[in-house]
Design a protein around this motif. Sequence first.
Motif, PDB file in Angstrom:
ATOM      1  N   LEU A   4       0.833  -1.195   0.000  1.00  0.00           N
ATOM      2  CA  LEU A   4       0.000   0.000   0.000  1.00  0.00           C
ATOM      3  C   LEU A   4       0.871   1.249   0.000  1.00  0.00           C
ATOM      4  N   LEU A   5       1.910   1.239   0.797  1.00  0.00           N
ATOM      5  CA  LEU A   5       2.820   2.371   0.861  1.00  0.00           C
ATOM      6  C   LEU A   5       3.469   2.626  -0.494  1.00  0.00           C
ATOM      7  N   LEU A   6       3.949   1.573  -1.130  1.00  0.00           N
ATOM      8  CA  LEU A   6       4.556   1.715  -2.452  1.00  0.00           C
ATOM      9  C   LEU A   6       3.534   2.222  -3.453  1.00  0.00           C
ATOM     10  N   SER A   7       2.324   1.704  -3.357  1.00  0.00           N
ATOM     11  CA  SER A   7       1.251   2.118  -4.253  1.00  0.00           C
ATOM     12  C   SER A   7       0.990   3.622  -4.121  1.00  0.00           C
ATOM     13  N   LEU A   8       0.927   4.114  -2.904  1.00  0.00           N
ATOM     14  CA  LEU A   8       0.656   5.531  -2.693  1.00  0.00           C
ATOM     15  C   LEU A   8       1.833   6.402  -3.108  1.00  0.00           C
ATOM     16  N   VAL A   9       3.034   5.907  -2.907  1.00  0.00           N
ATOM     17  CA  VAL A   9       4.222   6.656  -3.328  1.00  0.00           C
ATOM     18  C   VAL A   9       4.234   6.778  -4.843  1.00  0.00           C
ATOM     19  N   GLY A  10       3.896   5.692  -5.537  1.00  0.00           N
ATOM     20  CA  GLY A  10       3.836   5.722  -7.000  1.00  0.00           C
ATOM     21  C   GLY A  10       2.802   6.714  -7.484  1.00  0.00           C
ATOM     22  N   CYS A  11       1.701   6.776  -6.778  1.00  0.00           N
ATOM     23  CA  CYS A  11       0.618   7.689  -7.128  1.00  0.00           C
ATOM     24  C   CYS A  11       1.044   9.127  -6.876  1.00  0.00           C
ATOM     25  N   ALA A  12       1.711   9.341  -5.768  1.00  0.00           N
ATOM     26  CA  ALA A  12       2.101  10.694  -5.379  1.00  0.00           C
ATOM     27  C   ALA A  12       3.114  11.303  -6.348  1.00  0.00           C
ATOM     28  N   ALA A  13       3.792  10.446  -7.107  1.00  0.00           N
ATOM     29  CA  ALA A  13       4.767  10.969  -8.059  1.00  0.00           C
ATOM     30  C   ALA A  13       4.089  11.879  -9.084  1.00  0.00           C
ATOM     31  N   LYS A  14       2.875  11.515  -9.491  1.00  0.00           N
ATOM     32  CA  LYS A  14       2.161  12.307 -10.485  1.00  0.00           C
ATOM     33  C   LYS A  14       1.226  13.326  -9.835  1.00  0.00           C
ATOM     34  N   TYR A  15       0.561  12.917  -8.768  1.00  0.00           N
ATOM     35  CA  TYR A  15      -0.411  13.776  -8.100  1.00  0.00           C
ATOM     36  C   TYR A  15      -0.056  13.910  -6.635  1.00  0.00           C
ATOM     37  N   ASN A  16      -0.004  15.134  -6.146  1.00  0.00           N
ATOM     38  CA  ASN A  16       0.259  15.382  -4.733  1.00  0.00           C
ATOM     39  C   ASN A  16      -1.088  15.523  -4.037  1.00  0.00           C
ATOM     40  N   THR A  17      -1.499  14.474  -3.314  1.00  0.00           N
ATOM     41  CA  THR A  17      -2.836  14.485  -2.711  1.00  0.00           C
ATOM     42  C   THR A  17      -3.023  15.639  -1.726  1.00  0.00           C
ATOM     43  N   ASP A  18      -1.963  16.062  -1.054  1.00  0.00           N
ATOM     44  CA  ASP A  18      -2.078  17.202  -0.138  1.00  0.00           C
ATOM     45  C   ASP A  18      -2.429  18.471  -0.901  1.00  0.00           C
ATOM     46  N   ASP A  19      -2.087  18.495  -2.170  1.00  0.00           N
ATOM     47  CA  ASP A  19      -2.342  19.648  -3.024  1.00  0.00           C
ATOM     48  C   ASP A  19      -3.826  19.772  -3.369  1.00  0.00           C
ATOM     49  N   PHE A  20      -4.593  18.693  -3.234  1.00  0.00           N
ATOM     50  CA  PHE A  20      -6.011  18.708  -3.589  1.00  0.00           C
ATOM     51  C   PHE A  20      -6.906  19.204  -2.459  1.00  0.00           C
ATOM     52  N   ILE A  21      -6.604  18.785  -1.231  1.00  0.00           N
ATOM     53  CA  ILE A  21      -7.471  19.088  -0.090  1.00  0.00           C
ATOM     54  C   ILE A  21      -7.609  20.603   0.094  1.00  0.00           C
ATOM     55  N   GLY A  22      -8.871  21.047   0.220  1.00  0.00           N
ATOM     56  CA  GLY A  22      -9.138  22.476   0.428  1.00  0.00           C
ATOM     57  C   GLY A  22      -9.238  23.281  -0.860  1.00  0.00           C
ATOM     58  N   LYS A  23      -9.010  22.644  -1.989  1.00  0.00           N
ATOM     59  CA  LYS A  23      -9.087  23.343  -3.279  1.00  0.00           C
ATOM     60  C   LYS A  23     -10.421  23.027  -3.947  1.00  0.00           C
ATOM     61  N   THR A  24     -10.853  23.919  -4.820  1.00  0.00           N
ATOM     62  CA  THR A  24     -12.068  23.660  -5.586  1.00  0.00           C
ATOM     63  C   THR A  24     -11.706  22.815  -6.802  1.00  0.00           C
ATOM     64  N   SER A  25     -12.725  22.209  -7.398  1.00  0.00           N
ATOM     65  CA  SER A  25     -12.492  21.408  -8.607  1.00  0.00           C
ATOM     66  C   SER A  25     -11.892  22.287  -9.706  1.00  0.00           C
ATOM     67  N   GLU A  26     -12.311  23.526  -9.760  1.00  0.00           N
ATOM     68  CA  GLU A  26     -11.795  24.460 -10.770  1.00  0.00           C
ATOM     69  C   GLU A  26     -10.280  24.655 -10.609  1.00  0.00           C
ATOM     70  N   GLU A  27      -9.822  24.833  -9.373  1.00  0.00           N
ATOM     71  CA  GLU A  27      -8.391  25.005  -9.104  1.00  0.00           C
ATOM     72  C   GLU A  27      -7.602  23.746  -9.466  1.00  0.00           C
ATOM     73  N   ILE A  28      -8.178  22.588  -9.136  1.00  0.00           N
ATOM     74  CA  ILE A  28      -7.501  21.319  -9.417  1.00  0.00           C
ATOM     75  C   ILE A  28      -7.409  21.086 -10.927  1.00  0.00           C
ATOM     76  N   ILE A  29      -8.496  21.335 -11.641  1.00  0.00           N
ATOM     77  CA  ILE A  29      -8.500  21.146 -13.101  1.00  0.00           C
ATOM     78  C   ILE A  29      -7.506  22.096 -13.768  1.00  0.00           C
ATOM     79  N   SER A  30      -7.394  23.321 -13.273  1.00  0.00           N
ATOM     80  CA  SER A  30      -6.464  24.267 -13.898  1.00  0.00           C
ATOM     81  C   SER A  30      -5.017  23.812 -13.760  1.00  0.00           C
ATOM     82  N   LYS A  31      -4.720  23.038 -12.715  1.00  0.00           N
ATOM     83  CA  LYS A  31      -3.351  22.550 -12.516  1.00  0.00           C
ATOM     84  C   LYS A  31      -3.107  21.176 -13.146  1.00  0.00           C
TER      85      LYS A  31
END
Length: 94
Positions: A4-31
């Motif tokens: 699971l840890l490796l899976s999440l690390v692999g995922c985080a390489a492309k997407y930083n999940t901390d970067d999503f929390i608190g943002k609107t869908s519009e902000e996320i789509i723009s990035k």
Amino acid sequence: SAFLLLSLVGCAAKYNTDDFIGKTSEEIISKYGIFDCISAPVSEDGLYRNCQCGYTTKEPKKGFLGTSPEVLLFISFDENGVAIECEEGYRPGG
């Protein structure tokens, strides 16, 4: 749990999940671009509310024992259109 840890690390390489929390869908789509999977239509003001949207993190692979499922990073939006949670999962019906 190491998988699971490796899976999440692999995922985080492309997407930083901390970067999503608190943002609107519009902000996320723009990035990150348009979502690959959407569970509800966009509201009149252009935000996704009370739904999950996702980005593909692992494409399905055809193998000897069948096809591996497509893995997505799902982002949950509240009634204000703000991201409140991120989790990996499989595309519904996939």
